[in-house]
Design an enzyme around this catalytic site. Structure first.
Site, short mmCIF file in Angstrom:
data_model
loop_
_atom_site.label_atom_id
_atom_site.label_comp_id
_atom_site.label_asym_id
_atom_site.label_seq_id
_atom_site.Cartn_x
_atom_site.Cartn_y
_atom_site.Cartn_z
N LYS A 1 0.82 -1.22 0.00
CA LYS A 1 0.00 0.00 0.00
C LYS A 1 0.85 1.26 0.00
O LYS A 1 0.44 2.29 -0.55
CB LYS A 1 -0.97 -0.01 1.18
CG LYS A 1 -2.03 -1.10 1.04
CD LYS A 1 -3.21 -0.91 1.97
CE LYS A 1 -4.28 -1.94 1.65
NZ LYS A 1 -5.42 -1.90 2.54
N LYS B 1 -5.47 -10.94 -5.56
CA LYS B 1 -6.66 -11.10 -4.72
C LYS B 1 -7.74 -10.08 -5.08
O LYS B 1 -7.42 -8.96 -5.52
CB LYS B 1 -6.29 -11.03 -3.23
CG LYS B 1 -6.10 -9.67 -2.67
CD LYS B 1 -6.11 -9.67 -1.14
CE LYS B 1 -6.10 -8.22 -0.68
NZ LYS B 1 -6.59 -7.94 0.61
N LYS C 1 -10.88 -4.23 -2.64
CA LYS C 1 -11.68 -3.00 -2.78
C LYS C 1 -10.92 -1.93 -3.54
O LYS C 1 -11.52 -1.08 -4.19
CB LYS C 1 -11.99 -2.44 -1.40
CG LYS C 1 -12.93 -3.25 -0.56
CD LYS C 1 -13.09 -2.53 0.78
CE LYS C 1 -13.62 -3.42 1.86
NZ LYS C 1 -13.12 -3.07 3.19
N1 AQP Z 1 -9.82 -11.41 -1.64
C1 AQP Z 1 -10.05 -11.81 -0.40
N2 AQP Z 1 -10.23 -13.12 -0.14
C2 AQP Z 1 -10.48 -13.54 1.13
N3 AQP Z 1 -10.59 -12.72 2.19
C3 AQP Z 1 -10.43 -11.41 1.98
N4 AQP Z 1 -10.47 -10.33 2.80
C4 AQP Z 1 -10.24 -9.21 2.09
N5 AQP Z 1 -10.04 -9.52 0.79
C5 AQP Z 1 -10.15 -10.87 0.69
C6 AQP Z 1 -10.76 -10.42 4.22
O1 AQP Z 1 -11.81 -9.51 4.50
C7 AQP Z 1 -11.67 -9.04 5.84
C8 AQP Z 1 -11.83 -7.56 5.84
O2 AQP Z 1 -10.64 -6.96 5.46
P1 AQP Z 1 -10.44 -5.43 5.43
O3 AQP Z 1 -11.47 -4.64 6.07
O4 AQP Z 1 -9.04 -5.17 5.83
O5 AQP Z 1 -10.68 -5.26 3.96
P2 AQP Z 1 -9.77 -4.62 3.01
O6 AQP Z 1 -8.35 -5.02 3.23
O7 AQP Z 1 -10.14 -3.19 3.00
O8 AQP Z 1 -10.33 -5.33 1.77
P3 AQP Z 1 -9.53 -5.44 0.59
O9 AQP Z 1 -10.44 -5.62 -0.54
O10 AQP Z 1 -8.47 -6.45 0.80
O11 AQP Z 1 -8.94 -3.96 0.54
P4 AQP Z 1 -7.65 -3.44 -0.10
O12 AQP Z 1 -8.00 -3.19 -1.49
O13 AQP Z 1 -7.42 -2.17 0.66
O14 AQP Z 1 -6.58 -4.47 0.08
C9 AQP Z 1 -10.32 -9.53 6.35
O15 AQP Z 1 -10.51 -10.62 7.19
C10 AQP Z 1 -9.62 -9.95 5.10
O16 AQP Z 1 -8.72 -11.00 5.35
#
Ligand code: AQP
Length: 336
Positions: free
Chosen positions: A113, A199, A202
């Site tokens: 990030k 993966k 968001k």
């Molecule tokens: N792709 C994924 N597969 C399985 N589990 C996932 N999680 C996130 N992406 C995947 C799980 O969701 C929970 C919430 O995580 P968070 O609030 O930290 O979500 P995030 O990181 O904002 O979601 P993203 O999509 O992963 O965001 P970015 O794009 O910022 O990286 C956690 O338990 C996570 O493991």
């Protein structure tokens, strides 16, 4: 002996997608009757990257409503907002002071990030895992159900516990409990629809890369129609040469509720033209009841507020108790 305690959370950044649901929330729902559960909306984490102040509060409520819509049951679980309990920030500061800087610099999520933010990367992004450790440790959680991407942060939390207890507690009277990650095999890492090696996330700039829990049937149809596949006929799990195939079959497996053997047998002779409509229909049907429940919760703001108020009261009592124990172990004076 009472039930073991579970703590987990999701950030109110953007729409929740199938990765968040299948990797995390679905597991919370499935295990909740075996544990004493605390599920928070981690809004303090949401400001570790640039955020929109105009939507943060509404996004926070939306995520709490989605927890209920996905099946979080208040008979077993408490839902609350992280920033409503000041102990999260306070414990983070205390843990910051015992956490070596190089532990944080080694975190994969920080490296990934930070690159995206160039020179503007904030201290909060580096400190994200310590805040996460504080979230977990305040509740003396035994288990933390998360997706695979959070495993490294859980390991760091365990390192912080060991360091704190070693430095500030008696060997037979630990102040902080050592939590364990609870990561399910299937769904632990849901991959992007446009690249099966990355993966689902968001922050991916392409909306086509993810299916959001609140997507309309038309959006779901369009995304699956345009998702990346391969030219091979016959669909199989676990072929490292076919990451998209494995991902899409796994989505079908999890959303249909069928077993892996059933899906493998059903799809072994299928082409994509036959499979995509099947996955589309299954996804739409799996999300429909959740979307209806979400709308019902959102139509009753008073109810949602009362859920968050009750959750905060229960959570805050536990959090403040742990915070006091940590401060006592560190030698702080007690206000008179
Ligand atoms: N792709 C994924 N597969 C399985 N589990 C996932 N999680 C996130 N992406 C995947 C799980 O969701 C929970 C919430 O995580 P968070 O609030 O930290 O979500 P995030 O990181 O904002 O979601 P993203 O999509 O992963 O965001 P970015 O794009 O910022 O990286 C956690 O338990 C996570 O493991």
């Amino acid at each position: 002996m009472g039930k073991q305690r579970v703590l987990s959370g999701v950030q109110p950044t953007g729409n929740l997608h199938l990765g968040n649901y299948l990797g995390a929330i679905r597991n919370w729902v499935e295990i909740q009757d075996q544990y004493d559960n605390y599920f928070c909306v981690v809004d303090l984490h949401a400001i570790t990257v640039p955020h929109n102040p105009a939507t943060l509060a509404a996004d926070t409520y939306n995520i709490a409503a989605l927890y209920l819509a996905c099946g979080i049951d208040l008979n077993h679980s408490n839902i609350f907002v992280q920033s409503h309990i000041s102990a999260h920030s306070e414990l983070t500061w205390l843990l910051n002071c015992i956490t070596p800087l190089n532990w944080l610099q080694d975190m994969i999520q920080f490296k990934e990030k930070a690159v995206k933010q160039g020179e503007n990367v904030g201290v909060g992004l580096l400190d994200y895992p310590v805040l996460m450790a504080a979230d977990i440790l305040l509740y003396q959680a035994d288990q933390v159900p998360v997706g695979e991407d959070q495993k490294q942060h859980l390991e760091l939390t365990r390192d912080i516990v060991n360091r704190f207890n070693h430095q500030f507690a008696q060997p037979d009277q630990p102040v902080l409990k050592l939590p364990a990650p609870l990561i399910r095999k299937e769904g632990a890492r849901v991959m992007s629809l446009t690249d099966g090696t990355r993966k689902m996330s968001k922050s991916d700039p392409s909306e086509l890369s993810r299916i959001n829990l609140l997507d309309t049937p038309e959006q779901i149809t369009n995304k699956i129609k345009r998702c990346k596949t391969d030219p091979v006929r016959g669909l199989t799990f676990d072929d490292p040469e076919r990451p998209e195939c494995n991902n899409l079959l796994t989505l079908y497996l999890l959303l249909s509720g069928k077993t892996k053997a059933e899906v493998a047998a059903e799809c072994q002779d299928m082409g994509w033209g036959q499979f995509k409509p099947l996955l589309t229909e299954t996804t739409i049907n799996a999300l429909k009841p959740m979307q209806e429940k979400y709308q019902a919760v959102m139509d009753d703001k008073g109810y949602l507020e009362s859920v968050l108020r009750d959750g905060r009261e229960k959570a805050e009592a536990i959090a403040n108790q742990t915070l006091s124990q940590v401060k006592a172990a560190l030698g702080f004076s007690v206000p008179v």
